[in-house]
Design a protein around this motif. Structure first.
Motif, PDB file in Angstrom:
ATOM      1  N   CYS A 282      -9.937   6.152  -7.099  1.00 15.13           N
ATOM      2  CA  CYS A 282      -8.653   5.579  -6.640  1.00 15.13           C
ATOM      3  C   CYS A 282      -7.980   4.833  -7.788  1.00 15.13           C
ATOM      4  O   CYS A 282      -8.295   3.653  -8.034  1.00 15.13           O
ATOM      5  CB  CYS A 282      -8.884   4.622  -5.468  1.00 15.13           C
TER       6      CYS A 282
ATOM      7  N   GLY B  69      -2.307   2.183  -7.658  1.00 11.72           N
ATOM      8  CA  GLY B  69      -0.957   2.709  -7.370  1.00 11.72           C
ATOM      9  C   GLY B  69      -0.877   4.225  -7.362  1.00 11.72           C
ATOM     10  O   GLY B  69       0.213   4.789  -7.389  1.00 11.72           O
TER      11      GLY B  69
ATOM     12  N   THR C 112      -2.116   8.469  -6.274  1.00 11.10           N
ATOM     13  CA  THR C 112      -2.024   9.331  -5.090  1.00 11.10           C
ATOM     14  C   THR C 112      -3.205   9.108  -4.137  1.00 11.10           C
ATOM     15  O   THR C 112      -3.040   9.126  -2.909  1.00 11.10           O
ATOM     16  CB  THR C 112      -2.047  10.821  -5.516  1.00 11.10           C
ATOM     17  N   THR C 113      -4.415   8.919  -4.701  1.00  9.21           N
ATOM     18  CA  THR C 113      -5.608   8.884  -3.845  1.00  9.21           C
ATOM     19  C   THR C 113      -5.619   7.635  -2.967  1.00  9.21           C
ATOM     20  O   THR C 113      -5.881   7.724  -1.754  1.00  9.21           O
ATOM     21  CB  THR C 113      -6.885   8.976  -4.713  1.00  9.21           C
ATOM     22  N   ILE C 114      -5.313   6.477  -3.558  1.00 10.96           N
ATOM     23  CA  ILE C 114      -5.314   5.246  -2.749  1.00 10.96           C
ATOM     24  C   ILE C 114      -4.191   5.313  -1.697  1.00 10.96           C
ATOM     25  O   ILE C 114      -4.314   4.772  -0.588  1.00 10.96           O
ATOM     26  CB  ILE C 114      -5.215   3.971  -3.628  1.00 10.96           C
ATOM     27  N   THR C 115      -3.115   6.016  -2.025  1.00 13.18           N
ATOM     28  CA  THR C 115      -2.028   6.197  -1.050  1.00 13.18           C
ATOM     29  C   THR C 115      -2.534   6.998   0.149  1.00 13.18           C
ATOM     30  O   THR C 115      -2.265   6.665   1.311  1.00 13.18           O
ATOM     31  CB  THR C 115      -0.828   6.921  -1.719  1.00 13.18           C
ATOM     32  N   GLY C 116      -3.316   8.055  -0.133  1.00 15.58           N
ATOM     33  CA  GLY C 116      -3.902   8.847   0.961  1.00 15.58           C
ATOM     34  C   GLY C 116      -4.954   8.065   1.727  1.00 15.58           C
ATOM     35  O   GLY C 116      -5.028   8.155   2.963  1.00 15.58           O
TER      36      GLY C 116
ATOM     37  N   ARG D  17      -5.023   4.895   2.217  1.00 16.51           N
ATOM     38  CA  ARG D  17      -4.289   3.977   3.112  1.00 16.51           C
ATOM     39  C   ARG D  17      -3.850   4.704   4.383  1.00 16.51           C
ATOM     40  O   ARG D  17      -3.960   4.178   5.494  1.00 16.51           O
ATOM     41  CB  ARG D  17      -3.082   3.397   2.380  1.00 16.51           C
ATOM     42  N   ALA D  18      -3.380   5.952   4.208  1.00 13.26           N
ATOM     43  CA  ALA D  18      -2.942   6.728   5.384  1.00 13.26           C
ATOM     44  C   ALA D  18      -4.125   6.987   6.320  1.00 13.26           C
ATOM     45  O   ALA D  18      -3.993   6.884   7.545  1.00 13.26           O
ATOM     46  CB  ALA D  18      -2.296   8.034   4.937  1.00 13.26           C
TER      47      ALA D  18
ATOM     48  N   THR E  64      -4.728   3.789   8.157  1.00 10.63           N
ATOM     49  CA  THR E  64      -3.648   3.540   9.120  1.00 10.63           C
ATOM     50  C   THR E  64      -3.868   4.353  10.392  1.00 10.63           C
ATOM     51  O   THR E  64      -3.643   3.874  11.508  1.00 10.63           O
ATOM     52  CB  THR E  64      -2.277   3.927   8.496  1.00 10.63           C
TER      53      THR E  64
END
Ligand code: NAD
Length: 273
Positions: free
Chosen positions: A236, A239, A241-245, A247-248, A251
Motif C-alpha cells: 500500500c 496515497g 491505488t491499493t490503499i484506495t481499494g 479503503r473501499a 467501507t
C-alpha cells in the motif's frame, strides 16, 4: 499397501476429490479402493475414471472388504448407514468420517462405543493436492490411527505436510474456514473478475488475473510466514491505488462479511447434529 484396503460409503464430490488426489499423488492405487452408493448411477463416474476401483453392492460389502472405511455420505444419511453396517464393524476397522457437524462421539454412539473413529474435515482442492483441513480422534482412536489418517492426507496438501490434529470441539470451526472456505474464496474471485470486467478487461483475462492473484497472495502468506496485514501494508503506497481499494473494501464491510461467513458455516455445523 501399508494402509490396507480403503472403502468409501458414498461416492460423491468429496469422495471423488480425495480419490483423485491420492491417485495423482500415487500414494493409493485404484485397486486398493472399494466404493459404494445407492445406485450404479452414483458410482459410475468414479468407476469410469478409475476402472480398477471395486464397486461393492452394499454398504456392508464395503465394510467386509476394507480395513479403513470412509463415511462419505451427507450428515443426515449417517444414521441410516450406521444402522446398516453396525453389526459388521469390528475392532479391526478404522472408520473415518468426513461428515460436517457429526462428532466422533456421535459416530461412536451410532456404530458402537468401541468403534475406532477418526474425523476429518478436508476440502475439495484435495483433488489437485491443495487440501486444507484437520483431523480429530475419537475416544478409541489410537495415536497410530490418527497417524494413519494423517499419512493418507499429507500427500493431498500442497506442501506434503499432515493435517493438524485438533480437539473435536474445534472441527466445526475447521469446517467454517476450510470445508466451506473454497466457496467463499471462489465468490471473492468471481467478484474480483467482475471488477476487472467493469474496469474494461475481457472476462477471460479478468478471471485468470483474479485467480492468479488469490493464489499468489496465498503463497506469499504460506511461504514467507508473514502476517497478512504486514504483507498488505507493504504493497500500500501512501496515497496510491491499493490503499484506495483497501479503503473501499473496509467501507463495504468485506472483513465483517468474511468473518460472518466463517462463523455462520461453523455454527451451521453445530446445528446439523
Ligand atoms: P455428495 O452428495 O456429492 O455425495 C454423497 C454420496 O453419498 C453420493 O455418492 C450418494 O449417492 C451417496 N449416498 C447417499 N445415500 C447413501 C446411502 N444410504 N448409502 C451409501 N451412499 C449413499 O456429497 P459430498 O459433497 O461428497 O459430501 C459428502 C460428505 O462430505 C458430507 O457429509 C459433507 O459434509 C462432507 N464434506 C463435503 C465437502 C465438500 O466440499 N463437498 C467438504 C468437506 C466435507
Amino acid at each position: 499397501m501399508a494402509h490396507g484396503r480403503i472403502g468409501f460409503i458414498g461416492a460423491g464430490k468429496m469422495a471423488t476429490a480425495i480419490i483423485r488426489g491420492w491417485i495423482s499423488a500415487g500414494t493409493v492405487v485404484a485397486s486398493d479402493l472399494c466404493i459404494t452408493a445407492p445406485s450404479d448411477r452414483n458410482t459410475r463416474p468414479l468407476k469410469e475414471e478409475f476402472p480398477d476401483i471395486t464397486v461393492a453392492k452394499t454398504n456392508v460389502d464395503v465394510v467386509q472388504r476394507s480395513t479403513i472405511v470412509f463415511l462419505a455420505v451427507k450428515p443426515h444419511i449417517l444414521p441410516i448407514v450406521a444402522a446398516q453396517i453396525k453389526s459388521r464393524v469390528t475392532p479391526a476397522h478404522l472408520l473415518v468420517t468426513i461428515a460436517a457437524g457429526a462428532t466422533t462421539a456421535q459416530v461412536e454412539a451410532m456404530l458402537g462405543p468401541a468403534t475406532r473413529v477418526v474425523r476429518v474435515m478436508p476440502n475439495t482442492p484435495c483433488a489437485i493436492r491443495c487440501n486444507a483441513g484437520a483431523v480429530s480422534g475419537g475416544s478409541n482412536a489410537s495415536p497410530a490411527d490418527i497417524e494413519t489418517v494423517c499419512n493418507l492426507f499429507a500427500p493431498l496438501s500442497a506442501d506434503g505436510t499432515a493435517p493438524d490434529s485438533v480437539p473435536d470441539s474445534l472441527m466445526d470451526a475447521v469446517t467454517g474456514v476450510a470445508g466451506s472456505g473454497p466457496a467463499f474464496v471462489l465468490t471473492f474471485i468471481e467478484a474480483m473478475a467482475d471488477g476487472g470486467v467493469y474496469a474494461g478487461l475481457p472476462r477471460h483475462i479478468a478471471a485468470k488475473l483474479a485467480a492468479q492473484t488469490v493464489m499468489g497472495a496465498a503463497k506469499l502468506v504460506l511461504e514467507t510466514g508473514e502476517h497478512p496485514a504486514a504483507l498488505r501494508d507493504a504493497v500500500c503506497s501512501p496515497g496510491g491505488t491499493t490503499i484506495t481499494g483497501v479503503r473501499a473494501l473496509e467501507t463495504h464491510g468485506l472483513r465483517n462479511a468474511v468473518i460472518s461467513a466463517v462463523a455462520a458455516a461453523a455454527e451451521k455445523g453445530g446445528h446439523l447434529r
